[in-house]
Design an enzyme around this catalytic site. Structure first.
Site, PDB file in Angstrom:
ATOM      1  N   GLU A  74       0.800  -1.228   0.000  1.00  0.00           N
ATOM      2  CA  GLU A  74       0.000   0.000   0.000  1.00  0.00           C
ATOM      3  C   GLU A  74       0.830   1.275   0.000  1.00  0.00           C
ATOM      4  O   GLU A  74       0.469   2.254  -0.641  1.00  0.00           O
ATOM      5  CB  GLU A  74      -0.942   0.025   1.216  1.00  0.00           C
ATOM      6  CG  GLU A  74      -2.138  -0.887   1.061  1.00  0.00           C
ATOM      7  CD  GLU A  74      -3.089  -0.764   2.233  1.00  0.00           C
ATOM      8  OE1 GLU A  74      -3.329   0.363   2.680  1.00  0.00           O
ATOM      9  OE2 GLU A  74      -3.580  -1.801   2.700  1.00  0.00           O
ATOM     10  N   ASP A  79      -2.425  -4.268   3.499  1.00  0.00           N
ATOM     11  CA  ASP A  79      -2.614  -4.439   4.947  1.00  0.00           C
ATOM     12  C   ASP A  79      -3.549  -5.597   5.260  1.00  0.00           C
ATOM     13  O   ASP A  79      -4.365  -6.017   4.414  1.00  0.00           O
ATOM     14  CB  ASP A  79      -3.153  -3.149   5.565  1.00  0.00           C
ATOM     15  CG  ASP A  79      -2.085  -2.054   5.622  1.00  0.00           C
ATOM     16  OD1 ASP A  79      -0.906  -2.382   5.433  1.00  0.00           O
ATOM     17  OD2 ASP A  79      -2.446  -0.891   5.855  1.00  0.00           O
ATOM     18  N   ASP A 118      -6.119  -5.869   7.281  1.00  0.00           N
ATOM     19  CA  ASP A 118      -7.506  -5.648   7.692  1.00  0.00           C
ATOM     20  C   ASP A 118      -8.430  -5.664   6.473  1.00  0.00           C
ATOM     21  O   ASP A 118      -8.011  -5.914   5.355  1.00  0.00           O
ATOM     22  CB  ASP A 118      -7.629  -4.340   8.482  1.00  0.00           C
ATOM     23  CG  ASP A 118      -7.067  -3.157   7.698  1.00  0.00           C
ATOM     24  OD1 ASP A 118      -6.839  -3.287   6.482  1.00  0.00           O
ATOM     25  OD2 ASP A 118      -6.860  -2.089   8.316  1.00  0.00           O
ATOM     26  N   GLU A 138      -9.924  -3.235   4.891  1.00  0.00           N
ATOM     27  CA  GLU A 138      -9.578  -2.243   3.867  1.00  0.00           C
ATOM     28  C   GLU A 138      -8.449  -2.772   2.986  1.00  0.00           C
ATOM     29  O   GLU A 138      -8.464  -2.611   1.766  1.00  0.00           O
ATOM     30  CB  GLU A 138      -9.167  -0.924   4.521  1.00  0.00           C
ATOM     31  CG  GLU A 138     -10.290  -0.163   5.194  1.00  0.00           C
ATOM     32  CD  GLU A 138     -11.384   0.275   4.231  1.00  0.00           C
ATOM     33  OE1 GLU A 138     -11.047   0.733   3.116  1.00  0.00           O
ATOM     34  OE2 GLU A 138     -12.561   0.158   4.580  1.00  0.00           O
ATOM     35  N   TYR A 159       1.388  -4.081  13.453  1.00  0.00           N
ATOM     36  CA  TYR A 159       0.295  -3.369  12.780  1.00  0.00           C
ATOM     37  C   TYR A 159      -0.554  -2.603  13.781  1.00  0.00           C
ATOM     38  O   TYR A 159      -0.908  -3.122  14.843  1.00  0.00           O
ATOM     39  CB  TYR A 159      -0.568  -4.366  12.008  1.00  0.00           C
ATOM     40  CG  TYR A 159      -1.515  -3.716  11.045  1.00  0.00           C
ATOM     41  CD1 TYR A 159      -1.050  -2.840  10.063  1.00  0.00           C
ATOM     42  CD2 TYR A 159      -2.885  -3.963  11.099  1.00  0.00           C
ATOM     43  CE1 TYR A 159      -1.925  -2.229   9.177  1.00  0.00           C
ATOM     44  CE2 TYR A 159      -3.764  -3.369  10.212  1.00  0.00           C
ATOM     45  CZ  TYR A 159      -3.275  -2.502   9.263  1.00  0.00           C
ATOM     46  OH  TYR A 159      -4.130  -1.889   8.372  1.00  0.00           O
ATOM     47  N   ARG A 161      -3.629  -1.200  13.574  1.00  0.00           N
ATOM     48  CA  ARG A 161      -5.100  -1.263  13.616  1.00  0.00           C
ATOM     49  C   ARG A 161      -5.496  -2.655  14.085  1.00  0.00           C
ATOM     50  O   ARG A 161      -5.505  -3.599  13.301  1.00  0.00           O
ATOM     51  CB  ARG A 161      -5.701  -0.947  12.243  1.00  0.00           C
ATOM     52  CG  ARG A 161      -5.477   0.500  11.824  1.00  0.00           C
ATOM     53  CD  ARG A 161      -6.290   0.885  10.608  1.00  0.00           C
ATOM     54  NE  ARG A 161      -6.006   2.247  10.217  1.00  0.00           N
ATOM     55  CZ  ARG A 161      -5.140   2.610   9.297  1.00  0.00           C
ATOM     56  NH1 ARG A 161      -4.446   1.686   8.646  1.00  0.00           N
ATOM     57  NH2 ARG A 161      -4.931   3.876   9.002  1.00  0.00           N
ATOM     58  N   HIS A 183      -4.178 -12.174  15.396  1.00  0.00           N
ATOM     59  CA  HIS A 183      -3.620 -10.825  15.327  1.00  0.00           C
ATOM     60  C   HIS A 183      -2.971 -10.508  16.667  1.00  0.00           C
ATOM     61  O   HIS A 183      -3.241 -11.162  17.664  1.00  0.00           O
ATOM     62  CB  HIS A 183      -4.707  -9.808  15.002  1.00  0.00           C
ATOM     63  CG  HIS A 183      -5.255  -9.974  13.615  1.00  0.00           C
ATOM     64  ND1 HIS A 183      -6.200  -9.129  13.095  1.00  0.00           N
ATOM     65  CD2 HIS A 183      -4.993 -10.879  12.647  1.00  0.00           C
ATOM     66  CE1 HIS A 183      -6.506  -9.507  11.862  1.00  0.00           C
ATOM     67  NE2 HIS A 183      -5.785 -10.573  11.572  1.00  0.00           N
TER      68      HIS A 183
END
Length: 768
Positions: free
Chosen positions: A9, A88, A90, A92, A289, A291, A334
């Site tokens: 990204e 990433d 997640d 998104e 990460y 988030r 996670h």
């Protein structure tokens, strides 16, 4: 030439990963999202076809066309089988991976997809060994969120524009957040203040001070005075000394929510700044990460923390813990936010980012350390002249444990001198101070994130965006007030007599707190009255849970969207009957004694305002801004009459120009000719000439520093936020990098303006 292409990204991440993978891999960046839902279709059809399974049209973002062309070229060079999507981990990120498949003609069912929680060599190499494919359930969950938010914004915002004075937009998640702030503000406004008198005393024992407090409070000044006077001639003795051991355990490692809360409370960072700083630390490979809603730590991280703690502080400071994540939807695979290297003390050369890194590192280490051991002491002091007793409390840290690294900066309670039952104490002084009941506290960014998380509104990736959006829309501001003075009664007893004084303290400070604007209150009321489901906390939280169920393949995307859209669209269709003139509070303040006309307090395009006269009168009504601190519901006739005295001529400049004080859309200001100068936080009704001249001089100085050249015909060379530029008031032109701004001639300035691209025209909002 590299045999494999890895797409990530961010450009910063690309450089780090390429270094770890070696010459067989070329790493490129999509620079975030490459496609978004079409704003306006060519054939006029809706970009989201609700009657055809919510089929959605996407388009490549204009600024990403060059990026997409480069990616297509590189995919052609290596072949689709050698493309790795490393966006990433997640929803998104999964959606971006799918969009890349769509644009680059890759098969999501076969294209290699890799994820990792940290950007380190071992993590990247492990991910390459175990690729998967694009998880279409996660993509469907992201699409459901995006489609739902777009539908709400697309259909509800026009209603807000038409029916709510000054209304800008409404959103599925931002609107409940505004409602929270409005409800808290009204709780504060309705709070009925009360006070009591709190008694404290200082005794002496073997030459040492002993601070004590009376557990009981007094409701009146007379009661407090009577008690202090009863101490005259009394003796004081220790009747009990109680010591009790206590332990204090560390908190779990950071999730996105708790990181934002602590960064706000301890460092003063806003949510947006915290996430921006954390993103940089992640991309540089310093933290995992950022988030996440998991408090889980990997076995490797726990072992690394144990090794460091044992070597740095000793084995007695180490205690291995694994925290259980409260959120049922959190994935234990996670991790919490932690450093990638526990021993690394310097995470960034940037002071701002380093502060956040220190917070993350020390919190993680503390979570794997022994509890702090405390000894709490309570000494009960009897008064010979009555049955009341003072209490002196102290706390001693017997073993610091995790406080060695985190949370130990708080001032500990006083350490009491050694005392035993029967010891006598000498009273040095006693005070009874008036203390006021506190209204509910306004939310900070950190406490609002905590509340949103408790209610299940939003997710780790959206908290910062929610808080930023409500401020950008003008529904919420960050307070700057230091509070207003309040008289406080203090009674003092010095061993012979009781004295009385009145001191001042500030109350109601809102600096750094989130305060809803009148527009925020209006939009919250409007949505609550006509679109209750949009601002209902339980409904919003249930929608979030349904997104989770879609991600887990337990709920069909379109079934969830239809269940939301059908009743929502019915409310939109019914909104045509809402009477705009009845939206928002309006009241008659009183009659103007000069004209006899009624003064109304109402909501206008730019917020609360006053109106002298009716629109039905033969003469046009006069308007004035709402006085500072006044509301439509509370403004008095006296305040309203004063407001219509603006603009006020404060005096003249040395050149004889009038200085006019007024209140405008952006707050109080003074005007000299065509120059406007903000006078916040001063009041235009009582600003003095000296104050006005000082602010005028500061503005002239700033304008002079900004002005490089003025050619007299409106063309000027100015210092701007992003560097020097040329302007004629309508069009701006960049100055070439190799050109000295001061050397530009009039002719060169005109030519550069002529060659500059025309300014983009704002598309006017179509009125229905």
């Amino acid at each position: 030439m590299a045999k494999n292409l890895v797409i990530v990204e961010s450009p910063a991440k690309a450089k780090t990963i390429e270094k770890y993978l070696g010459g067989d891999f070329h790493v490129l960046s999509s620079i975030g999202h490459i496609r978004s839902i079409v704003k306006k279709t060519k054939d006029g059809t809706p970009p989201i076809d609700v009657d055809n399974g919510f089929k959605t049209q996407y388009e490549i973002d204009p600024e990403k066309k060059k990026t997409v062309a480069e990616l297509r070229k590189e995919v052609k060079n290596v072949g689709p089988a050698n493309v790795w999507l490393a966006t990433d981990e997640d929803r998104e990120g999964e959606a971006i991976a799918w969009h890349l498949c769509e644009v680059l003609k890759l098969d999501p069912a076969t294209t290699k997809r890799i994820v990792f929680h940290e950007i380190t060599k071992p993590a990247i190499e492990a991910a390459i060994k175990e690729p998967r494919t694009v998880d279409m359930n996660l993509v469907a969950a992201q699409q459901a969120r995006q489609i739902l938010d777009r539908i709400v914004g697309f259909e509800l915002s026009p209603v807000v524009w038409q029916k709510v004075p000054g209304g800008k937009s409404a959103g599925r998640v931002q609107s409940p957040a505004v409602r929270l702030l409005v409800e808290r503000e009204r709780e504060i406004g309705e709070f009925e203040g009360s006070f009591q008198f709190k008694v404290t005393a200082v005794f002496q024992h073997d030459g040492q001070d002993v601070k004590a407090e009376l557990p009981q409070r007094f409701d009146t000044e007379d009661e407090a005075r009577d008690f202090l006077e009863s101490l005259n001639g009394a003796t004081f003795s220790v009747t009990d000394v109680t010591k009790s051991p206590a332990t204090r355990n560390p908190a779990a490692p950071f999730t996105t929510s708790t990181l934002q809360q602590d960064a706000n409370a301890k460092l003063g960072f806003g949510s947006k700044a915290t996430m921006s700083s954390a993103q940089k630390l992640y991309q540089e490979g310093k933290i995992t990460y950022m988030r996440t809603d998991s408090t889980n730590l990997s076995g490797q991280a726990i072992a690394s923390a144990k090794d460091f703690i044992t070597s740095a502080f000793g084995a007695e400071y180490s205690q291995v813990r694994q925290f259980k994540t409260k959120n049922a939807s959190a994935q234990e695979a996670h991790e919490a936010i932690r450093p990638t290297d526990m021993r690394l003390e310097k995470g960034s050369g940037n002071e701002y980012d380093q502060k956040l890194y220190n917070l993350i590192r020390t919190r993680t280490l503390a979570s794997q350390m022994a509890p702090a051991k405390l000894e709490k002491t309570t000494v009960t002091i009897a008064i010979s002249s009555g049955d009341k007793q003072f209490e002196a409390k102290g706390e001693v840290i017997v073993f610091p444990g995790f406080l060695k690294v985190y949370g130990g900066s708080k001032k500990e309670a006083d350490i009491l001198p050694a005392m035993a039952s029967g010891d006598t104490l000498q009273l040095h002084e006693a005070n009874a101070k008036q203390i006021f009941a506190r209204p509910p506290a306004r939310y900070t960014e950190g406490s609002l994130v905590k509340k949103l998380e408790e209610l299940g509104i939003g997710r780790p990736s959206t908290y910062a965006t929610i808080i930023d959006t409500v401020q950008t829309r003008g529904y919420v501001i960050k307070g700057e007030g230091e509070g207003t003075p309040r008289d406080v009664i203090v009674l003092s007893y010095d061993g012979s007599a009781v004295g009385r004084e009145v001191v001042q303290e500030k109350t109601g400070a809102d600096r750094g707190k989130l305060v809803p604007t009148p527009a925020g209150e209006l939009i919250a009321d409007f949505l609550g009255d006509h679109f209750e489901q949009v601002v209902d906390y339980d409904f919003t939280a249930n929608v979030e849970q349904e997104f989770d169920r879609i991600a887990e393949d337990k709920l069909a995307r379109n079934a969830m969207l239809k269940a939301f859209y059908t009743p929502f669209h019915t409310l939109i269709e019914q909104s045509g009957g809402i009477d705009r003139s009845k939206v928002g509070a309006q009241k008659e303040v009183g009659n103007d004694p000069k004209t006899g006309k009624m003064i109304y307090a109402r909501f206008g395009r730019f917020g609360p305002m006053l109106q002298l006269g009716s629109s039905e009168d033969t003469e046009k009504p006069q308007f004035a801004p709402m006085p500072a601190g006044a509301k439509i519901e509370t403004v008095t006739l006296e305040q309203a009459l004063t407001a219509f005295k603006l603009p006020r001529v404060v005096g003249q400049t040395a050149e004889g120009e009038d200085i006019k004080a007024n209140i405008g859309r952006f707050g109080p200001y003074i005007q000299i000719g065509k120059l406007f100068v903000s006078i916040k936080p001063l009041d235009p009704h009582d600003i003095t000439l000296d104050q006005a001249l000082e602010l005028y001089a500061e503005k002239l100085k700033a304008e002079a520093e900004k002005n490089i050249s003025d050619f007299g015909d409106g063309i000027r060379v100015l210092n701007g936020r992003y560097g020097p530029y040329i302007t004629d008031g309508k069009k701006n032109a960049k100055i070439p990098k190799d050109t000295e701004p001061k050397s530009i001639t009039h002719e060169q300035a005109k030519q550069l303006l002529a060659d500059a691209p025309a300014a983009k025209k704002r598309i006017p909002r179509r009125k229905k």
